[in-house]
Scaffold this active site. Structure first.
Site: not given
Length: 433
Positions: A127-130, A121
């Site tokens: 993309s944002y993983p959380r 990321y």
């Protein structure tokens, strides 16, 4: 013996109880013995296996009778052939839990997967993983992302085939739709040779999953063949992919196909013999890390950002070991003590309630002060019950810690050898009790 920190936490403890409860189920499990009879047949040059229609014989005598009946036979008659088609839907977009589960199946543990995902990321590749979201927003440029992926040689042909499809691209939809971040998807096309092997492995998983969510279902044809040999019935089964659909780009989790030769009713096949085996029913399997994370999500334990860390903490506290996850004697003692004296903190209800309230803060429906106050009240109730029992709990945990610390017998005195901690060096050593 054990000089580390023993913690009781509103998410960590119910998670540990899931692990301990599974182990208790395993301890209580009574295996049942059964017998199987399996045969091998031949049609043309193709050999294929088949199991007796009685999948589990309850006695050795019954299994032996079936073996005796077919002993000496050289052929079987195809009694019936049943063919059915089934459709397997394309997978839904990755949220954090789904990514961790898929990565774990490929040998990358949940915590390691998140570390790699964060690195990808930060470098602009995904993309944002959380995220909890598993529904692509309408604003996401699906065609633009496919054009980006077509620049990677491994994806070029498949990405171009999706771009050539008539009409708008239609993506699968998961169960959760939020507006904070989109599901995890590729945002760039890196050079595989410039990524570390694990980074490419995880990026490849994300990129292929993204394309799979835009793909057609897979269609499989399942064949079931009944074969009669000397009055005994055997069943042969096989799956054949008719339309690969999303499986062309997302081969993860696919079982090896069992191809059967083309057979029709009244065909005669060669019988190459049968064998019997004695087996036992198996206890429930222990949780793997990925499966535990999915169970935590289902029960409202922790968040997308914390679940893998909770499992790491349980391991660092000495409560669990290995993967599949097994509770230590200390971990079991913690749950036994808390279940006896402060049961509420071992159940998912309290933490799920507080997690829901924290979501309400994010949605503007309540305030931090109200939720923190409620949290303090709940934990104060637990502590008011637990503190007067501190001595009893301490003895229980001490005994369990000693059991976990045992590594053998002292060759000089015959007493237990224990793993001990040195407060001076902050290291560990083995010493005689």
């Amino acid at each position: 013996c054990y000089h580390g920190v023993l913690s009781v936490v509103r998410v960590q403890t119910p998670t540990l109880k899931l692990i301990v409860d599974r182990e208790l189920e395993r301890d209580a499990f009574c295996p049942v013995t059964y017998w199987t009879v399996d045969a091998t047949f031949k049609a043309g040059e193709t050999e294929f296996p088949a199991g007796h229609a009685t999948e589990r014989f309850t006695s050795k005598e019954a299994a032996d009778a079936a073996l005796s009946a077919v002993a000496g036979a050289t052929q079987g008659d195809v009694a019936d052939v049943t063919t059915t088609r089934r459709t397997i839907k394309a997978p839904t977009p990755f949220n954090t839990t789904a990514l961790q589960a898929a990565a774990s199946a490929e040998g990358i543990g949940p915590k390691r997967a998140m570390n790699i995902a964060e690195s990808l990321y930060m470098n602009g590749w995904i993309s944002y993983p959380r995220v909890d979201n598993s529904v692509y927003p309408k604003s996401l440029d699906l065609k633009g992302l496919l054009k980006t992926l077509s620049g990677v040689p491994a994806y070029h042909t498949y990405a171009e085939s999706l771009l050539r499809k008539e009409g708008p691209l239609t993506a699968t939809r998961g169960a959760k739709e939020t507006t904070d971040h989109p599901p995890i998807h590729p945002t760039g096309a890196p050079d595989p040779d410039k990524l570390k092997p694990e980074e490419w492995k995880l990026y490849n998983l994300v990129a292929r999953r993204f394309m799979a969510t835009l793909s057609a279902p897979a269609v499989l044809e399942a064949t079931k063949v009944g074969i009669a040999v000397a009055g005994e019935r055997f069943i042969a089964r096989g799956d054949v992919v008719i339309e690969p659909g999303f499986r062309s780009i997302y081969p993860y989790g696919i079982k090896k196909e069992e191809h059967l030769p083309k057979l029709a009713e009244r065909d005669v096949v060669g019988f190459l013999g049968a064998t019997g085996a004695e087996k036992e029913t198996q206890p429930p399997k222990r949780f793997k890390a990925a499966g535990l994370i999915q169970e935590m999500e289902k029960r409202g334990l922790g968040t997308k950002a914390t679940r893998h860390d909770i499992i790491e903490t349980l391991a660092s506290r000495g409560y669990i070991a290995s993967d599949p996850i097994e509770p230590t004697k200390l971990g079991r003692a913690v749950i036994e003590a808390l279940s006896t004296f402060a049961e509420r903190i071992t159940t998912p209800g309290m933490t799920a309630e507080l997690e829901a309230e924290m979501d309400q803060i994010a949605n503007g429906h309540t305030s931090r002060e109200v939720v923190v106050g409620h949290s303090r009240e709940l934990l104060a109730e637990v502590m008011s019950v637990l503190l007067p029992k501190a001595e009893e709990v301490g003895e229980l945990l001490k005994d369990a810690a000693v059991e976990d610390a045992k590594v053998g017998i002292c060759p000089k005195s015959g007493h237990d050898l224990l793993v001990k901690s040195s407060p001076k060096t902050k290291g560990q050593f083995v010493g005689c009790a």
